[in-house]
Design a protein around this motif. Structure first.
Motif, mmCIF file in Angstrom:
data_model
loop_
_atom_site.group_PDB
_atom_site.id
_atom_site.type_symbol
_atom_site.label_atom_id
_atom_site.label_comp_id
_atom_site.label_asym_id
_atom_site.label_seq_id
_atom_site.Cartn_x
_atom_site.Cartn_y
_atom_site.Cartn_z
ATOM 1 N N ARG A 238 0.861 -1.289 0.092
ATOM 2 C CA ARG A 238 0.009 0.043 -0.021
ATOM 3 C C ARG A 238 0.727 1.184 -0.035
ATOM 4 N NH1 ARG A 238 -4.065 -0.376 -2.448
ATOM 5 N NH2 ARG A 238 -4.887 1.339 -1.443
ATOM 6 N N ILE A 239 2.040 1.187 -0.413
ATOM 7 C CA ILE A 239 2.952 2.445 -0.394
ATOM 8 C C ILE A 239 3.069 2.652 -2.110
ATOM 9 C CG2 ILE A 239 5.064 3.553 -0.055
ATOM 10 C CD1 ILE A 239 5.551 1.911 2.267
ATOM 11 N N ASP B 17 3.075 7.787 -0.694
ATOM 12 C CA ASP B 17 1.762 7.949 -0.388
ATOM 13 C C ASP B 17 1.136 6.535 -0.179
ATOM 14 O OD1 ASP B 17 -1.169 8.563 -1.288
ATOM 15 O OD2 ASP B 17 -0.484 10.554 -1.511
ATOM 16 N N ASP B 18 -0.221 6.808 0.628
ATOM 17 C CA ASP B 18 -0.589 5.436 0.883
ATOM 18 C C ASP B 18 -1.967 5.235 0.065
ATOM 19 O OD1 ASP B 18 -2.455 7.262 1.908
ATOM 20 O OD2 ASP B 18 -2.292 6.342 4.027
ATOM 21 N N SER B 19 -2.076 6.044 -0.759
ATOM 22 C CA SER B 19 -3.365 5.655 -1.511
ATOM 23 C C SER B 19 -3.419 5.993 -2.965
ATOM 24 C CB SER B 19 -4.497 6.973 -1.300
ATOM 25 O OG SER B 19 -3.981 8.244 -1.504
#
Length: 330
Positions: A7-8, A177-179
């Protein structure tokens, strides 16, 4: 394929570009005595002009200026950068790397900085490396640059190559960013095709002035390169979409390597994309090798065409042969 499911993500936080001031038009080439015409060049390549680096203006100078604009756009200071990767086939020096020279010009030290040479695919390769650093947690804020002064290695008597290339640089700042961000990248190479697009001078190979075709120059079998590039780009575009479970209708923008308008049109046709959704700068910039994709991306962002949340596909093909793509949720 280079693709992970953690998720990175590496999000493009800012873009920048720089073009030398001098412009060389097709008509200027004719005036210089090149056996060509504006109609001949435009009909075969789509190129109308290109930028030429001034005497004493180096690849690192172009890359540095592009980096400054990308940092400003991202709202990031140079001392926040923890990785610098430069795609170039025309470094200032054999060593140290152009990345370290740009690092010094930015007034920072300590973070890793190195070059990637994949010819016209250099930026996509460099972007892939930085993406992997960020996905692994080894980097949080990376500077990726594609910069070239390719006109320094042209034979101005060879109309098949000297009309094609220009100088320039583009850059992006990537932030963890995680998204959202780079969804996947895909790289390939085929060293067996080296003789179709190459430069015959190197350190280990040396310089042998008595041999045929000696000298620093671009040597290219244009028709063969064209045919191979179209097939390779078709495949790598499909690969990116399949890897992410997406249909080609999901794409908002194609940002291709700006080598030849006919190759770009062939790729767009394969994707059933209107040319209005393809970023074109080849007419103004020529082929700036590893600088072309980030230059086109920066122009697309600054013009307001590419918007946050849109899906964009970058692709490039060059000497080696080396080619690749990157699918990005911008």
């Amino acid at each position: 394929m280079i693709h992970t499911d953690n998720r990175i993500f590496a999000r493009i936080a800012g873009t920048g570009s720089y073009l030398p001031q001098q412009i060389l038009t097709n008509e200027d080439l004719v005036k210089r005595g090149v056996d060509t015409s504006d109609e001949w060049i435009v009909s075969r390549t789509g190129i109308r002009q290109r930028h030429i680096a001034a005497a004493g203006e180096l690849t690192s100078d172009l890359g540095y200026q592009a980096a400054l604009r990308a940092l400003e756009a991202a709202g990031v200071s140079a001392d926040e950068i923890d990785l610098i990767v430069v795609g170039t086939t025309t470094p200032d020096l054999i060593f140290p790397s152009t990345a370290t020279i740009i690092q010094r010009k930015l007034g920072v030290a300590g973070c890793p900085a190195f070059d990637v040479n994949a010819a016209c695919s250099g930026f996509v390769y460099a972007l892939t490396v930085a993406d992997k650093f960020i996905r692994s947690g080894a980097s949080r804020t990376a500077l990726v640059i594609g910069a070239e002064t390719l006109t320094r290695m042209l034979d101005w008597n060879d109309r098949n190559t000297c009309v094609l290339f220009g100088d320039g640089a583009g850059a992006v700042v990537l932030k963890a960013d995680d998204s959202t961000g780079i969804l996947s990248t895909h790289m390939h190479a085929d060293g067996g095709k080296k003789d179709l697009l190459w430069n015959p001078v190197g350190v280990s190979a040396g310089f042998k002035p008595d041999e045929p075709n000696a000298g620093v120059r671009v040597m290219m079998a244009g028709n063969d390169v064209f045919k191979y590039a179209v097939k390779a780009l078709d495949a790598v575009v499909d690969e990116a979409l399949v890897a992410n479970g997406l249909d080609k209708t999901a794409l908002d923008w194609l940002v291709p390597h700006q080598a030849n308008l006919r190759i770009i049109e062939a790729t767009a046709k394969r994707l059933d994309m209107s040319m209005e959704r393809v970023i074109i700068t080849v007419d103004k910039h020529g082929n700036t090798s590893s600088g072309s994709v980030p230059l086109a991306l920066d122009e697309a962002v600054r013009s307001g065409k590419v918007q946050r949340g849109q899906l964009i596909l970058l692709e490039a093909f060059g000497g080696g042969f080396a080619w690749g793509s990157a699918l990005i949720r911008y």
